[in-house]
Motif scaffolding. Structure first.
Motif, PDB file in Angstrom:
ATOM      1  N   ARG A   1      11.533  -3.036  -8.936  1.00 28.28           N
ATOM      2  CA  ARG A   1      12.299  -3.121 -10.222  1.00 28.28           C
ATOM      3  C   ARG A   1      13.234  -4.319 -10.696  1.00 28.28           C
ATOM      4  NH1 ARG A   1      13.878   2.326  -8.513  1.00 28.28           N
ATOM      5  NH2 ARG A   1      11.780   3.443  -8.516  1.00 28.28           N
ATOM      6  N   LEU A   2      14.096  -4.430  -9.686  1.00 24.88           N
ATOM      7  CA  LEU A   2      14.944  -5.489  -9.957  1.00 24.88           C
ATOM      8  C   LEU A   2      14.407  -6.762 -10.453  1.00 24.88           C
ATOM      9  CD1 LEU A   2      17.713  -5.092  -7.251  1.00 24.88           C
ATOM     10  CD2 LEU A   2      18.053  -4.507  -9.682  1.00 24.88           C
ATOM     11  N   ASN A   3      13.127  -7.245  -9.571  1.00 28.84           N
ATOM     12  CA  ASN A   3      12.498  -8.217 -10.006  1.00 28.84           C
ATOM     13  C   ASN A   3      11.972  -8.343 -11.308  1.00 28.84           C
ATOM     14  OD1 ASN A   3      12.966  -9.548  -7.451  1.00 28.84           O
ATOM     15  ND2 ASN A   3      11.038  -8.871  -6.535  1.00 28.84           N
ATOM     16  N   LYS A   4      11.446  -7.137 -11.764  1.00 26.95           N
ATOM     17  CA  LYS A   4      10.893  -6.923 -13.030  1.00 26.95           C
ATOM     18  C   LYS A   4      11.847  -7.099 -13.925  1.00 26.95           C
ATOM     19  CE  LYS A   4       6.761  -4.149 -11.830  1.00 26.95           C
ATOM     20  NZ  LYS A   4       6.291  -2.874 -11.753  1.00 26.95           N
TER      21      LYS A   4
ATOM     22  N   VAL B   1       0.788  -1.110  -0.114  1.00 27.21           N
ATOM     23  CA  VAL B   1       0.087  -0.050   0.101  1.00 27.21           C
ATOM     24  C   VAL B   1       0.876   1.262  -0.087  1.00 27.21           C
ATOM     25  CG1 VAL B   1      -1.536   1.346   1.422  1.00 27.21           C
ATOM     26  CG2 VAL B   1      -2.083  -0.884   1.127  1.00 27.21           C
ATOM     27  N   ASP B   2       2.010   1.261   0.823  1.00 27.71           N
ATOM     28  CA  ASP B   2       2.954   2.409   0.791  1.00 27.71           C
ATOM     29  C   ASP B   2       3.356   2.625  -0.575  1.00 27.71           C
ATOM     30  OD1 ASP B   2       2.262   2.828   3.504  1.00 27.71           O
ATOM     31  OD2 ASP B   2       3.928   1.810   4.390  1.00 27.71           O
ATOM     32  N   VAL B   3       3.973   1.786  -1.081  1.00 26.71           N
ATOM     33  CA  VAL B   3       4.552   1.751  -2.488  1.00 26.71           C
ATOM     34  C   VAL B   3       3.677   2.197  -3.437  1.00 26.71           C
ATOM     35  CG1 VAL B   3       5.448   0.486  -4.522  1.00 26.71           C
ATOM     36  CG2 VAL B   3       6.335   0.037  -1.990  1.00 26.71           C
TER      37      VAL B   3
ATOM     38  N   GLU C   1      11.725  -1.258  -1.049  1.00 23.18           N
ATOM     39  CA  GLU C   1      10.567  -2.067  -1.777  1.00 23.18           C
ATOM     40  C   GLU C   1      10.369  -1.755  -3.417  1.00 23.18           C
ATOM     41  OE1 GLU C   1       7.843  -5.198  -2.434  1.00 23.18           O
ATOM     42  OE2 GLU C   1       9.258  -4.789  -0.580  1.00 23.18           O
ATOM     43  N   MET C   2      10.607  -0.513  -3.421  1.00 23.61           N
ATOM     44  CA  MET C   2      10.388  -0.030  -5.082  1.00 23.61           C
ATOM     45  C   MET C   2      11.681  -0.398  -5.712  1.00 23.61           C
ATOM     46  SD  MET C   2       8.714   3.749  -4.563  1.00 23.61           S
ATOM     47  CE  MET C   2       8.150   3.837  -6.368  1.00 23.61           C
TER      48      MET C   2
ATOM     49  N   VAL D   1       9.935   6.024   4.786  1.00 22.69           N
ATOM     50  CA  VAL D   1      10.508   6.497   3.486  1.00 22.69           C
ATOM     51  C   VAL D   1      11.508   5.607   3.022  1.00 22.69           C
ATOM     52  CG1 VAL D   1      11.660   8.212   2.196  1.00 22.69           C
ATOM     53  CG2 VAL D   1       9.721   8.980   3.794  1.00 22.69           C
ATOM     54  N   GLU D   2      12.498   4.930   3.613  1.00 20.86           N
ATOM     55  CA  GLU D   2      13.439   4.037   3.385  1.00 20.86           C
ATOM     56  C   GLU D   2      13.021   2.741   3.041  1.00 20.86           C
ATOM     57  OE1 GLU D   2      16.428   3.814   6.659  1.00 20.86           O
ATOM     58  OE2 GLU D   2      16.748   5.793   6.280  1.00 20.86           O
ATOM     59  N   ARG D   3      11.762   2.110   3.925  1.00 23.00           N
ATOM     60  CA  ARG D   3      11.362   0.893   3.368  1.00 23.00           C
ATOM     61  C   ARG D   3      10.752   1.040   2.066  1.00 23.00           C
ATOM     62  NH1 ARG D   3       9.951   0.280   8.708  1.00 23.00           N
ATOM     63  NH2 ARG D   3       7.815   1.501   8.521  1.00 23.00           N
ATOM     64  N   ILE D   4       9.870   2.088   1.806  1.00 24.69           N
ATOM     65  CA  ILE D   4       9.276   2.213   0.589  1.00 24.69           C
ATOM     66  C   ILE D   4      10.342   2.161  -0.617  1.00 24.69           C
ATOM     67  CG2 ILE D   4       7.809   3.739  -1.103  1.00 24.69           C
ATOM     68  CD1 ILE D   4       6.366   4.670   1.625  1.00 24.69           C
TER      69      ILE D   4
END
Length: 178
Positions: free
Chosen positions: A166-169, A116-118, A161-162, A155-158
């Motif tokens: 991106r790396l997974n994609k 949700v945060d992302v 995660e982003m 903010v750091e967690r978000i």
């Protein structure tokens, strides 16, 4: 602690691990696989209820943001947002299935909060300040410095995660190209 009657008839619960009470009281000793018929229940499901309500409200909010963006400019990556919506709806379904332990519900609740945060970040929605367990912080219950500290951690967690998403994609794209 308030007890309430179970709404469904014959709600059967299966012990997922052995349980031997360490204190006196109205506790049952259970072995893995024991089946118990629930007649009354206590507020164990409050974590699940909170997660379900949060998912419902966030999906509605995201849909409105996507619709507004589509009507005005169409700059959002709606497919990504819809994918995230499907993911958190799937997690919500797992929670409502009543097949998860409290620990599993808490883990899913954390994953939902992070997703949700992302999503909020992608959509330009408000940042929700959370503690290390993914629970929303109430400004009334903590000092300004604590709130700021948790804000930075959120903010750091978000951001982490982003980057991970991106790396997974990119990895998925590389694998699919071969």
């Amino acid at each position: 602690m308030a007890w309430s009657n179970v709404q469904k008839q014959d709600v059967l619960l299966v012990a997922r691990q052995n349980f031997c009470p360490t204190s006196t009281g109205p506790y049952l000793t259970l072995l893995l696989g024991d089946v118990v018929r629930a007649v009354k229940c206590c507020g164990v499901t409050s974590v699940a209820k909170t997660a379900v309500e949060a998912v419902s409200s966030i999906v509605t909010e995201w849909r409105k943001i996507c619709q507004t963006d589509y009507e005005q400019s169409g700059t959002l990556d709606i497919q990504t947002v819809f994918g995230m919506m499907k993911e958190i709806i799937n997690w919500r379904s797992q929670i409502t299935s009543l097949k998860l332990s409290l620990e599993e519900v808490k883990k899913l609740n954390y994953k939902i909060a992070l997703k949700v945060d992302v999503g909020n970040r992608m959509l330009g929605a408000d940042l929700v300040v959370r503690d290390t367990f993914g629970n929303e912080l109430q400004a009334d219950n903590c000092s300004v410095t604590e709130l700021y500290k948790y804000h930075l951690a959120t903010v750091e967690r978000i951001a982490a995660e982003m980057v991970s998403d991106r790396l997974n994609k990119q990895i998925d794209t590389m694998v699919n190209e071969k």
